[in-house]
Design a protein around this motif. Structure first.
Motif, PDB file in Angstrom:
ATOM      1  N   ASP A 177     109.581  83.249  21.239  1.00 35.62           N
ATOM      2  CA  ASP A 177     109.318  81.813  21.109  1.00 35.62           C
ATOM      3  C   ASP A 177     109.690  81.429  19.679  1.00 35.62           C
ATOM      4  O   ASP A 177     108.956  81.748  18.733  1.00 35.62           O
ATOM      5  N   PRO A 178     110.846  80.782  19.490  1.00 40.34           N
ATOM      6  CA  PRO A 178     111.307  80.475  18.130  1.00 40.34           C
ATOM      7  C   PRO A 178     110.602  79.298  17.464  1.00 40.34           C
ATOM      8  O   PRO A 178     110.864  79.031  16.300  1.00 40.34           O
ATOM      9  N   GLY A 183     100.935  79.720  19.334  1.00 36.47           N
ATOM     10  CA  GLY A 183     101.178  80.922  20.150  1.00 36.47           C
ATOM     11  C   GLY A 183     100.691  80.876  21.587  1.00 36.47           C
ATOM     12  O   GLY A 183     100.562  81.922  22.238  1.00 36.47           O
ATOM     13  N   MET A 205     101.323  77.857  10.901  1.00 34.89           N
ATOM     14  CA  MET A 205     101.391  78.120  12.343  1.00 34.89           C
ATOM     15  C   MET A 205     101.675  79.607  12.609  1.00 34.89           C
ATOM     16  O   MET A 205     101.186  80.165  13.589  1.00 34.89           O
ATOM     17  N   ALA A 225     110.268  81.478   9.999  1.00 29.13           N
ATOM     18  CA  ALA A 225     111.731  81.329  10.025  1.00 29.13           C
ATOM     19  C   ALA A 225     112.087  79.981  10.622  1.00 29.13           C
ATOM     20  O   ALA A 225     111.298  79.373  11.354  1.00 29.13           O
TER      21      ALA A 225
HETATM   22  C1  LIG Z   1     105.339  71.771  20.048  1.00 24.43           C
HETATM   23  S1  LIG Z   1     104.913  72.883  18.767  1.00 24.43           S
HETATM   24  C2  LIG Z   1     104.759  74.420  19.603  1.00 24.43           C
HETATM   25  C3  LIG Z   1     103.453  74.553  20.274  1.00 24.43           C
HETATM   26  C4  LIG Z   1     103.157  75.975  20.674  1.00 24.43           C
HETATM   27  N1  LIG Z   1     103.707  76.331  21.967  1.00 24.43           N
HETATM   28  C5  LIG Z   1     101.676  76.242  20.635  1.00 24.43           C
HETATM   29  O1  LIG Z   1     101.170  76.916  21.505  1.00 24.43           O
HETATM   30  O2  LIG Z   1     101.004  75.807  19.692  1.00 24.43           O
HETATM   31  C6  LIG Z   1     106.398  73.061  17.903  1.00 24.43           C
HETATM   32  C7  LIG Z   1     106.367  73.967  16.674  1.00 24.43           C
HETATM   33  O3  LIG Z   1     107.711  74.017  16.168  1.00 24.43           O
HETATM   34  C8  LIG Z   1     107.644  74.216  14.781  1.00 24.43           C
HETATM   35  N2  LIG Z   1     108.954  73.867  14.203  1.00 24.43           N
HETATM   36  C9  LIG Z   1     109.457  72.647  13.897  1.00 24.43           C
HETATM   37  N3  LIG Z   1     110.724  72.768  13.436  1.00 24.43           N
HETATM   38  C10 LIG Z   1     111.025  74.084  13.479  1.00 24.43           C
HETATM   39  C11 LIG Z   1     112.175  74.843  13.131  1.00 24.43           C
HETATM   40  N4  LIG Z   1     113.275  74.286  12.670  1.00 24.43           N
HETATM   41  N5  LIG Z   1     112.108  76.194  13.299  1.00 24.43           N
HETATM   42  C12 LIG Z   1     110.987  76.794  13.763  1.00 24.43           C
HETATM   43  N6  LIG Z   1     109.887  76.118  14.095  1.00 24.43           N
HETATM   44  C13 LIG Z   1     109.900  74.786  13.958  1.00 24.43           C
HETATM   45  C14 LIG Z   1     106.484  73.370  14.333  1.00 24.43           C
HETATM   46  O4  LIG Z   1     105.962  73.850  13.128  1.00 24.43           O
HETATM   47  C15 LIG Z   1     105.520  73.525  15.535  1.00 24.43           C
HETATM   48  O5  LIG Z   1     104.558  74.505  15.233  1.00 24.43           O
END
Ligand SMILES: C[S@@+](CC[C@H](N)C(=O)[O-])C[C@H]1O[C@@H](n2cnc3c(N)ncnc32)[C@H](O)[C@@H]1O
Length: 308
Positions: A177-178, A183, A205, A225
């Motif tokens: 999960d990028p 989580g 996060m 990352a």
């Molecule tokens: C919708 S949330 C994910 C929710 C997750 N499934 C959970 O259980 O909490 C999206 C996440 O993407 C991260 N994010 C935003 N831009 C990103 C990037 N360029 N690379 C990696 N993560 C990124 C944010 O910090 C955020 O934590």
């Protein structure tokens, strides 16, 4: 299909398509009525998000009278039994007590509602009436993750996250999960036997995911990352793309995210608030299906794809 089992789907209209897709993924089930699916396979109900009970089918009919007659013809004998007539949304408007009595009259043996040795269930819908032995079900596994240490406002509800994982996760596979947030997807994928890796641009996060994984006895496997730069070879991508106040991304950034994420594995499930069909296809993947997810904290869509 010779159907031996009928399963009842939980959730509201916003999760209807996801619930049906999960039932299809876990046991090839097909819809037979509103919130009911049928299959020739026995599903492990506790491992699912939305399969909320079911029966081993014994008899059926177009209405209660015909289904009772089918039970009578079976010559069913049972001692100390109870019959539960399940009230389904969109089901028949009938008295549960009268219906249970009608079935009890065609079973040889004595009912015992307080301490039954055998439990039967009736599903009565305008499409048909199904009677069978109730399947035992323990506490759904996704429920324990509700008690996770850290949450994220844009996370999927745990029940939906479980169903999303059931669409694709296979035990022993490497799942990434990028944009892992706190989580939620990784917890459920780990619980289904996957070897998970998480990335998030936000250090907080990353800490939240690792604390959550450790709390439930899984290895801490998230790193900080940018998902537009993450590399590696995985079996499956599962992710809920960023959106909202805390992690807004522009449409151009989202395209860059999608085009890199799709390269990480030959199969994937992306959840987004935006239309990403073109981006997925331009990244060389074929869309298997798009599932609307409404009535969660915000309306989203799920894209399930394969890279040929
Ligand atoms: C919708 S949330 C994910 C929710 C997750 N499934 C959970 O259980 O909490 C999206 C996440 O993407 C991260 N994010 C935003 N831009 C990103 C990037 N360029 N690379 C990696 N993560 C990124 C944010 O910090 C955020 O934590």
């Amino acid at each position: 299909m010779t159907c031996r089992y009928i399963y009842q789907l939980a959730g509201d209209d916003g999760s209807r398509d996801l619930a049906r897709s999960e039932a299809e993924a876990v046991c090839d089930a097909e819809q037979i009525a509103y919130r009911l699916v049928a299959s020739d396979k026995r599903a492990r109900l506790e491992g699912t998000g939305y399969l909320a009970g079911g029966i081993e089918l014994l008899a059926e009919g177009p209405d209660v009278g015909a289904a009772c007659e089918a039970v009578r013809r079976l010559g069913l004998a049972a001692e100390q039994f109870a019959i539960d007539v399940v009230r389904l949304p969109g089901g028949l408007d009938l008295s549960r007590r009268d219906t249970a009595n009608a079935f009890a009259l065609v079973i040889e043996g004595r009912p015992n509602l307080d301490d039954p040795a055998e439990r039967f269930t009736v599903y009565a819908t305008p499409e048909g009436v199904w009677f069978g032995r109730a399947l035992e079900m323990g506490v759904p596994q996704w429920k324990r993750f509700v008690a996770k240490l850290h949450d994220c406002s844009s996370a999927l509800p745990d029940q939906a996250a479980r169903a999303v994982c059931n669409l694709e996760v296979r035990g022993g596979e490497r799942v990434v999960d990028p944009c892992c947030g706190s989580g939620t997807l990784l917890l459920n994928a780990s619980d289904l036997g996957a070897i998970v890796s998480g990335f998030d641009i936000n250090k907080k996060m990353v800490g939240a995911t690792n604390a959550n994984l450790l709390y439930f006895g899984f290895p801490a496997s998230a790193e900080q990352a940018d998902a537009t730069e993450v590399g590696g070879n995985y079996d499956l991508v599962l992710t809920n793309l960023p959106y909202g106040k805390m992690s807004a991304v522009s449409p151009a950034d989202e395209l860059r995210l999608v085009s890199n994420i799709v390269k990480l594995a030959p199969r994937g499930v992306l959840i987004t608030t935006n239309e990403v069909t073109d981006a997925v296809q331009e990244a060389g993947a074929r869309l298997e299906r798009v599932i609307p997810l409404s009535k969660f904290t915000i309306t989203r869509q799920l894209y399930q794809y394969r890279r040929d």
